[in-house]
Design a protein around this motif. Structure first.
Motif, short mmCIF file in Angstrom:
data_model
loop_
_atom_site.label_atom_id
_atom_site.label_comp_id
_atom_site.label_asym_id
_atom_site.label_seq_id
_atom_site.Cartn_x
_atom_site.Cartn_y
_atom_site.Cartn_z
N MET A 1 48.70 10.77 52.47
CA MET A 1 48.82 12.23 52.45
C MET A 1 50.26 12.64 52.21
N ASN A 2 50.42 13.71 51.47
CA ASN A 2 51.79 14.18 51.22
C ASN A 2 52.35 14.89 52.44
N ILE A 3 53.63 14.75 52.62
CA ILE A 3 54.31 15.50 53.68
C ILE A 3 54.49 16.94 53.21
N ASN A 4 54.20 17.89 54.07
CA ASN A 4 54.39 19.29 53.70
C ASN A 4 55.88 19.58 53.51
N GLN A 5 56.23 19.97 52.30
CA GLN A 5 57.62 20.32 52.02
C GLN A 5 57.66 21.66 51.32
N ARG A 6 58.89 22.20 51.11
CA ARG A 6 58.99 23.50 50.46
C ARG A 6 58.67 23.35 48.97
N PRO A 7 57.59 23.97 48.50
CA PRO A 7 57.21 23.83 47.09
C PRO A 7 58.32 24.32 46.16
#
Ligand SMILES: *Cc1c(COP(=O)(O)O)cnc(C)c1O
Length: 355
Positions: A1-7
């Motif tokens: 799963m991707n880490i939530n980062q600032r798009p």
């Protein structure tokens, strides 16, 4: 799963540093001083080494006091950063948030668009005019309700062009007073034009002007990271809030202080860099290259589609420069030997690489 980062960071390019050079080559890619540090500066840094187990004094009273005295300023107006690029970032964070606009000419300092995007703000790039100068009327016309800050890079990196003092004053007077005009004077020491802007003079006269200065270029401290802003007191207070705590080391403060005490010696070096810049410009023009007169410590060659070709000619001549593909390249004014190499390369008398 991707880490939530600032798009929004997807749109931010990583900062592209000037190319490094092989030992013995001329590194003319980052507008650094070609001179080794002054002995008095090295001595002052060496003394500070005894104290590197301690945090620096963030208030930097000695350096700020010396700057205030030198320029006749209120110390409250002066704030430091780890290089003026960090201070530029502080300025953006102090005045602009999500969706606000920060305007600057383009092409200009490569860091501006990234710093603006990192702050969540929107970069507004106004093309330089046909002479590679700031188009001040176009910038004025582009001001909106969301404009929070306008950078004027003077002299401009990478083109070396300047805005005229009277034109800039007219511009500043026309910008609404709730918008901060930041004059980035990283190269001001190399400006020998008779239309020279004195940013601090404008700052004294108008309530919405800030000036950025650095010790990296004319003072030769690029590796130690120290610069400062002079800004309206209300802005300076916020700059101190957004600054990363302890970002400016004691060694950097000492080196800056020792440099201020050595301005006569440093001025001789600055004159030498200016003399080499002029020689490089004349040589490039004589060899038929579209070099642009400069008031900084570099020369812009508007090589357009021939940029890559010219870069490889220079690389073969043992010279590393900053190329902007399809636009042109920027060659820093180095030592006499550096400029000899540039001119030898462009005249196709490429010297055989030693070793
Ligand atoms: C080099 C440069 C700076 C600042 O450099 P620092 O090393 O971070 O002080 C700022 N503005 C412009 C236009 C520059 O070219």
């Amino acid at each position: 799963m991707n880490i939530n980062q600032r798009p929004s960071l997807a749109a931010v390019p990583a900062y592209r540093q000037g190319k490094s050079a092989a030992p013995g080559a001329s590194k003319l890619s980052s507008n650094e001083s070609p001179h080794a540090p002054l002995p008095s500066v090295v001595q002052s840094i060496a003394k500070g080494l005894e104290n590197i187990h301690r945090y620096p004094n963030m208030a930097a009273p000695e350096l700020i006091g010396a700057l205030a005295k030198e320029y006749g300023l209120d110390p409250e107006q002066i704030s430091l950063g780890a290089g003026s690029v960090e201070v530029a970032s502080q300025l953006i964070h102090a005045v602009a948030g999500e969706g606000d606009e920060v305007m600057f000419a383009w092409r200009s300092f490569e860091a501006y668009p990234s710093l603006v995007r990192i702050a969540g703000a929107v970069p507004v790039e106004i093309p330089l005019d046909a002479e590679f100068k700031h188009d001040l009327p176009a910038m004025l016309a582009a001001i909106t309700e969301r404009t929070r800050l306008i950078f004027i890079c003077n002299p401009n990196n990478p083109t070396g062009t300047v805005v005229a003092a009277d034109a800039l004053e007219k511009f500043v007077a026309a910008v609404p007073e709730n918008i901060l005009v930041v004059i980035d004077e990283a190269y001001v020491h190399f400006d020998r034009s008779d239309i020279r802007v004195d940013g601090l003079k404008l700052l004294r006269k108008y309530p919405h002007v800030a000036v950025l200065h650095t010790f990296s270029k004319a003072y030769g401290l690029a590796g130690l990271r120290i610069g400062y802003a002079v800004s309206p007191t209300q802005v300076a207070q916020n700059l101190r809030k957004v600054a990363v705590p302890f970002g400016v080391t004691d060694l950097a403060q000492r080196a800056a202080l020792a440099s201020l005490a050595a301005t006569a010696e440093l001025n001789v070096r600055i004159d030498e860099v200016v003399a080499q810049r002029e020689r490089m410009l004349e040589g490039l023009l004589a060899a038929g290259y579209p070099a642009v007169p400069s008031q900084a410590n570099f020369v812009w060659v508007a090589a357009g589609d021939h940029t890559a070709e010219l870069e490889s000619v220079l690389n073969e001549g043992n010279v590393v420069v900053r190329a902007f593909p399809g636009e042109g390249l920027r060659i820093s004014s180095g030592s006499a030997q550096d400029v000899d190499r540039v001119l030898a390369a462009v005249n196709n008398k490429v010297q055989v690489k030693s070793l």
